[in-house]
Design a protein around this motif. Structure first.
Motif, short mmCIF file in Angstrom:
data_model
loop_
_atom_site.label_atom_id
_atom_site.label_comp_id
_atom_site.label_asym_id
_atom_site.label_seq_id
_atom_site.Cartn_x
_atom_site.Cartn_y
_atom_site.Cartn_z
N LEU A 27 0.82 -1.21 0.00
CA LEU A 27 0.00 0.00 0.00
C LEU A 27 0.85 1.26 0.00
O LEU A 27 0.44 2.30 -0.53
N LYS A 28 2.07 1.17 0.57
CA LYS A 28 2.94 2.34 0.61
C LYS A 28 3.33 2.80 -0.79
O LYS A 28 3.41 4.01 -1.07
N LEU A 29 3.56 1.84 -1.68
CA LEU A 29 3.91 2.21 -3.06
C LEU A 29 2.76 2.92 -3.76
O LEU A 29 2.97 3.90 -4.50
N ASP A 30 1.54 2.44 -3.54
CA ASP A 30 0.39 3.08 -4.16
C ASP A 30 0.12 4.45 -3.56
O ASP A 30 -0.30 5.39 -4.26
N VAL A 31 0.36 4.59 -2.25
CA VAL A 31 0.15 5.90 -1.62
C VAL A 31 1.17 6.91 -2.13
O VAL A 31 0.85 8.08 -2.40
N ARG A 32 2.42 6.45 -2.31
CA ARG A 32 3.45 7.35 -2.83
C ARG A 32 3.14 7.77 -4.28
O ARG A 32 3.42 8.90 -4.69
N ALA A 33 2.60 6.84 -5.07
CA ALA A 33 2.31 7.16 -6.47
C ALA A 33 1.25 8.24 -6.59
O ALA A 33 1.40 9.20 -7.36
N GLY A 34 0.15 8.10 -5.81
CA GLY A 34 -0.86 9.14 -5.79
C GLY A 34 -1.65 9.30 -7.06
O GLY A 34 -2.28 10.34 -7.28
N THR A 35 -1.66 8.30 -7.94
CA THR A 35 -2.41 8.37 -9.19
C THR A 35 -3.78 7.74 -9.02
O THR A 35 -4.07 7.08 -8.01
N LEU A 36 -4.63 7.97 -10.01
CA LEU A 36 -5.97 7.38 -9.97
C LEU A 36 -5.90 5.86 -10.03
O LEU A 36 -6.66 5.17 -9.35
N ARG A 37 -4.97 5.35 -10.83
CA ARG A 37 -4.81 3.89 -10.94
C ARG A 37 -4.40 3.29 -9.60
O ARG A 37 -4.94 2.26 -9.19
N SER A 38 -3.46 3.93 -8.91
CA SER A 38 -3.02 3.40 -7.62
C SER A 38 -4.12 3.51 -6.57
O SER A 38 -4.28 2.63 -5.73
N PHE A 39 -4.91 4.60 -6.65
CA PHE A 39 -6.02 4.75 -5.71
C PHE A 39 -7.07 3.65 -5.92
O PHE A 39 -7.58 3.07 -4.95
N LEU A 66 -8.28 -3.50 -0.56
CA LEU A 66 -8.96 -3.50 0.73
C LEU A 66 -10.26 -4.29 0.68
O LEU A 66 -10.59 -5.04 1.61
N VAL A 67 -11.02 -4.13 -0.41
CA VAL A 67 -12.28 -4.88 -0.54
C VAL A 67 -12.01 -6.37 -0.66
O VAL A 67 -12.63 -7.19 0.03
N LEU A 68 -11.08 -6.75 -1.54
CA LEU A 68 -10.77 -8.17 -1.71
C LEU A 68 -10.14 -8.77 -0.46
O LEU A 68 -10.36 -9.94 -0.14
N GLY A 69 -9.36 -7.96 0.27
CA GLY A 69 -8.77 -8.46 1.51
C GLY A 69 -9.81 -8.81 2.55
O GLY A 69 -9.62 -9.74 3.34
N HIS A 70 -10.93 -8.08 2.56
CA HIS A 70 -12.02 -8.40 3.49
C HIS A 70 -12.86 -9.58 2.98
O HIS A 70 -13.23 -10.47 3.76
N ILE A 71 -13.16 -9.58 1.69
CA ILE A 71 -14.05 -10.62 1.16
C ILE A 71 -13.38 -11.99 1.14
O ILE A 71 -14.02 -13.01 1.42
#
Length: 719
Positions: A633-645, A652-657
Motif C-alpha cells: 500500500l505504501k507504493l500506491d500511496v506514494r504514487a498518488g495516481t488514480l490507478r493506484s487509488f 482493501l475490498v478483496l482483503g475483506h471478502i
C-alpha cells in the motif's frame, strides 16, 4: 590476421533460431498485465455465458429405451399399496417405544409377495473430526457407548430374485421411514414402493434383482442407508453387530412373523445380499402440497461434488414429463430469481442474440431473459451444493461406492385425500416402474453419458468441456504473472552501476553475487511454505477443540481464532520470521514473495479442480484477483495516481471478502439475510464440512487462508 579470420568466421555462424513457443512465452510474460486483464474478464464473462451455452439433455445409452413399453402397474397394485398405507397409519405403536410394529407389518407384506426378507440392525455413529480418518468414508465415526435398545435402528430389506438374471446385478429402491415420528408422506412413499414391488414379483422380463430397503430414519436418512451399504459392501464378522435378545425383548419379537406358504418366500436372521448394484433410487413424498401442479424434485449432488451419470437423470426427467405429466424441479438459489441486475444481463444477452440472428438467421445463440435468470439460479445452486461437498440426500451414500443414485421427492398438488392419494400412487408407481425397466435393460454400468456436468434446468446441462473454459481463463494469468515478477525482481537487482553501454569486467565476486541473487527466491519459497504449514496446523486445531466438553459454537470459534493467531506468532518467532520486514535494500523482496504465492495458488487451484471443480471455481473467483492486485500500500500511496487509488480500494475490498469467515457471512447474508448471522454459524458450517469429509474444508485451511495471510503481508510490506 589469424584472430581476425577466426572472429569473422564466428560472426558468419547463423544464430540459433528461437522456437515459436518460446517467443510466445516471452511475449506473454512481458505483457502479463494486459494478458491478466483480458483473461480474467473473459473468464468472468464465460461464467455468465454458461446458461446461454447449455445444451438440451439427451439419452446417450440406447439400451435404456425409456417409455418404449407400456406401464404394467394397475389399479390392483395401487389398492395393495393403499392397504399398506392404511395399516401403517392405523397401527398402534403405543405398546412399544421402538416402532417394532411397523417393521413387522412391512416385513409381513414383503413375505406375502414371496420376497426374501431380513432385518438389518445398526446403531448410530458419531461424526467427529479426526485427522487420520479424514479421507475415509463419511460414516466412519465413533460408535456411541452405553447404548440402549432404543438407540438401535432397524432396516427392513426385501429382495426379489430376477427370473431372467444370474444374481450378479441388482437395482435398489430406498424409502426412508421413521416409525416413531412417521408422517403420512413417508407412509405414502412406502405405498408407492410396495405397489411397484408387488408388480415386480409377477413380471417375467426382470433381469436384475430388486432390493427394497426401508431405511429406519430415526437417526437420519443418510445414517441408515450408509450403515446398510457398509454392511453390504464390507461385511464385518464381529459380536458387536448382533443384538442381545435378552436385553432387547422387543427386537427379539421381530422374528415372530408368520411366514405364509408362498413359493420362494423366506425370512432370514442373517444379512441377505444380491448382486452388484447397477443403480439406486431414493423415493420420498412431501406432506406439504404444491400450489400449481404435481412436482417431482431431483437431488443428485453427493459428497465432494460427485454426480451420478447424467443418463439416470435424463430417464427420470423424460418419463416424469412425457409419460406421467409431472413437473420436474431441480434446486435453485431463490435469492437470484428476483435479482434486477441478473434480469438486465439476461435482457442484454437476449438483445445481443436478436442482433446475431439478424446477421445470420442460422445462429442459435441466446435464450429469453426469464429463462436466463432461472438457468443462472439453477446453475448457481448446482455449483454451490457441489462446492459444499455435502450430499443433498441419502443417495450420497451410494455414490461413495461408485453406484449411480438420485433422490426423488414427490410434492402433490392437493392434499393427500383418498382420490388424490390413488392418483399419486399410480403415477409415482409407474414412474418408478419405468425407471427400473430402463435400468433393467442395461448390459453394463452407466458409462455413456457425462459424470462431470452442471445443470441449468432439468432438461439442460453444461458439460465439463464448456465450464472448464471459464476456470482455465481465470487461472491462466497466474504462471505468467509469477514469471514476470520473478524476472522483474532479478533484473532490478542485477542492474550494473555506471555506463550501461560499457560492459564491465565480471569478477569472481560478481559471479558469486549473481548466483546468490538468482537463488534468492528460495527465501520467499521458505516463507510461503511456513505459512502453508501454519494453514495445516489451523486445519488440525478443531480436533483438539472438539475434546473440550460443553463448548458452544461461539466459544469454539473464538478459541480457534486465538489458537490460530498464537500458532502464527510462534512460527513467526521460531521459523525465520515469515512475516517480518525485510531489509530496505531489498526493495523487490515483496515481488518474489508474490511470485511464489501466485505459483502456490495456481498449484492449489489446479489440484482442487481435479477433486472438486466447483470449489476450485469459487476459489479462483476470490483468490485470483486478490493475488494479481496485491502490492504494498505504501507504493500506491506514494504514487498518488488514480490507478493506484483504485488498486488500494480493490485490495482493501478483496482483503475483506477473501477472508474465509467474511466470505461465509457474505454468502449466508445473500442467501438467508444478514439479520440471522451469528459468529458461531461459521464454526457449525465448518463442523459440517469436516463431518462429511468435504475437501472444501482442506481447501479453505491449506490454500485460501494461507493465500490471504500472504497477500495481507504483501499489502502491509514496509518497502
Amino acid at each position: 590476421m589469424a584472430e581476425t579470420k577466426v572472429k569473422s568466421h564466428n560472426d558468419d555462424k547463423p544464430k540459433p533460431r528461437v522456437r515459436p513457443i518460446v517467443r510466445l512465452g516471452i511475449f506473454l510474460v512481458s505483457h502479463s498485465f494486459l494478458v491478466s486483464v483480458v483473461c480474467c474478464t473473459s473468464g468472468v464473462l464465460a461464467l455468465f455465458l454458461l446458461p446461454v451455452l447449455a445444451k438440451n439433455t439427451y439419452i446417450s445409452e440406447n439400451a435404456l429405451m425409456p417409455g418404449s413399453a407400456s406401464p404394467m402397474l394397475s389399479n390392483q397394485h395401487v389398492l395393495d399399496g393403499n392397504r399398506l398405507v392404511k395399516d401403517l397409519t392405523n397401527s398402534n405403536l403405543k405398546s412399544s417405544e421402538t416402532g417394532i410394529g411397523s417393521h413387522k407389518i412391512i416385513a409381513q407384506y414383503m413375505l406375502d409377495l414371496g420376497a426374501e426378507v431380513s432385518f438389518h440392525k445398526f446403531h448410530p455413529q458419531m461424526n467427529q473430526f479426526h485427522p487420520l480418518h479424514f479421507f475415509s468414508s463419511p460414516d466412519s465415526g465413533k460408535i456411541q457407548e452405553n447404548y440402549s435398545c432404543s438407540s438401535y435402528g432397524i432396516n427392513t430389506v426385501g429382495i426379489i430374485r430376477a427370473p431372467r438374471g444370474d444374481g450378479k446385478e441388482a437395482i435398489v429402491l430406498v424409502t426412508p421411514y421413521n416409525a416413531l415420528k412417521s408422517g403420512f408422506g413417508e407412509a405414502l412413499s412406502l405405498g408407492i414402493a410396495y405397489s411397484v414391488f408387488s408388480l415386480l414379483t409377477q413380471v417375467t422380463w426382470l433381469a436384475k434383482d430388486i432390493i427394497w430397503l426401508v431405511a429406519d430414519s430415526q437417526f437420519g436418512e443418510y445414517a441408515a442407508v450408509a450403515a446398510w451399504l457398509r454392511e453390504y459392501q464390507t461385511p464385518k464378522f464381529s459380536s458387536s453387530s448382533t443384538l442381545n435378545a435378552e436385553m432387547c425383548p422387543d427386537i427379539n419379537n421381530l422374528f415372530e412373523i408368520k411366514v405364509h406358504s408362498v413359493a420362494g418366500s423366506k425370512f432370514s436372521n442373517s444379512f441377505r445380499r444380491a448382486g452388484t448394484m447397477a443403480a439406486a433410487l431414493v423415493l420420498k413424498v412431501r406432506d406439504q402440497s404444491e400450489q400449481f401442479e404435481d412436482t417431482i424434485s431431483i437431488y443428485a449432488e453427493a459428497s465432494n461434488g460427485q454426480m451420478p451419470n447424467l443418463d439416470l437423470i435424463n430417464v427420470v426427467n423424460y418419463l416424469a414429463v412425457h409419460r406421467q405429466g409431472l413437473r420436474v424441479n431441480v434446486e435453485k438459489l431463490r435469492s437470484l430469481l428476483n435479482s434486477s441486475w441478473l434480469k438486465s444481463l439476461g435482457e442484454f444477452f437476449e438483445s445481443l442474440a436478436k442482433v446475431a440472428k439478424r446477421l445470420n438467421p442460422k445462429c442459435k445463440f441466446g435464450i429469453p431473459a426469464t429463462e436466463y435468470v432461472e438457468g443462472t439460479a439453477t446453475l448457481a445452486s448446482s455449483l454451490y451444493y457441489q462446492a459444499l461437498g455435502v450430499p443433498t440426500g441419502p443417495h450420497g451414500a451410494f455414490r461413495d461406492y461408485q453406484v449411480d443414485a438420485i433422490t426423488l421427492e414427490i410434492s402433490p398438488k392437493f392434499s393427500l385425500d383418498k382420490v388424490w392419494r390413488n392418483d399419486i400412487l399410480l403415477r409415482g408407481g409407474r414412474l418408478i416402474e419405468g425407471v427400473i425397466r430402463s435400468v433393467n435393460n442395461l448390459l453394463e454400468k452407466f458409462h455413456q453419458s457425462f459424470f462431470l456436468y452442471l445443470l441449468t434446468s432439468p432438461s439442460k446441462f453444461v458439460s465439463v468441456g464448456v465450464y472448464m473454459i471459464a476456470f482455465a481463463l481465470l487461472i491462466a494469468p497466474l504462471p505468467m504473472v509469477a514469471a514476470s515478477l520473478y524476472v522483474d525482481a532479478n533484473s532490478s537487482s542485477n542492474c550494473s552501476k555506471g555506463d550501461s553501454s560499457t560492459p564491465p569486467a565480471i569478477t569472481d565476486a560478481d559471479e558469486h553475487g549473481i548466483t546468490i541473487r538468482s537463488w534468492r527466491w528460495l527465501n520467499s519459497a521458505k516463507l510461503v511454505f511456513i505459512v502453508h504449514l501454519w494453514g495445516a496446523i489451523v486445519s488440525l486445531l478443531p480436533y483438539f477443540i472438539c475434546q473440550i466438553p460443553d463448548c458452544s459454537p461461539t466459544t469454539s470459534f473464538v478459541i480457534w481464532v486465538l489458537l490460530s493467531i498464537l500458532s502464527l506468532l510462534i512460527l513467526n518467532t521460531v521459523l525465520a520470521s515469515p512475516l517480518a520486514c525485510v531489509k530496505a535494500s531489498q526493495v523487490k523482496e515483496w515481488a518474489l514473495v508474490k511470485s511464489v504465492t501466485i505459483s502456490s495458488v495456481f498449484i492449489g487451484l489446479g489440484l482442487m479442480s481435479v477433486i472438486n471443480f466447483a470449489t476450485a471455481e469459487f476459489g479462483a473467483l476470490l483468490l485470483v484477483p486478490m493475488c494479481l492486485l496485491a502490492q504494498p500500500l505504501k507504493l500506491d500511496v506514494r504514487a498518488g495516481t488514480l490507478r493506484s487509488f483504485c488498486r488500494i480500494i480493490c485490495n482493501l475490498v478483496l482483503g475483506h471478502i477473501a477472508f474465509p469467515p467474511a466470505a461465509f457471512f457474505l454468502l449466508k447474508g445473500m442467501l438467508d439475510g444478514f439479520g440471522s448471522a451469528n459468529v458461531g454459524d461459521f464454526w457449525m458450517w465448518v463442523e459440517s464440512l469436516w463431518a462429511w469429509n468435504s475437501a472444501t474444508y482442506l481447501f479453505i485451511g491449506m490454500v485460501q487462508l494461507p493465500c490471504w495471510v500472504l497477500c495481507v503481508s504483501i499489502l502491509f510490506h514496509s518497502c
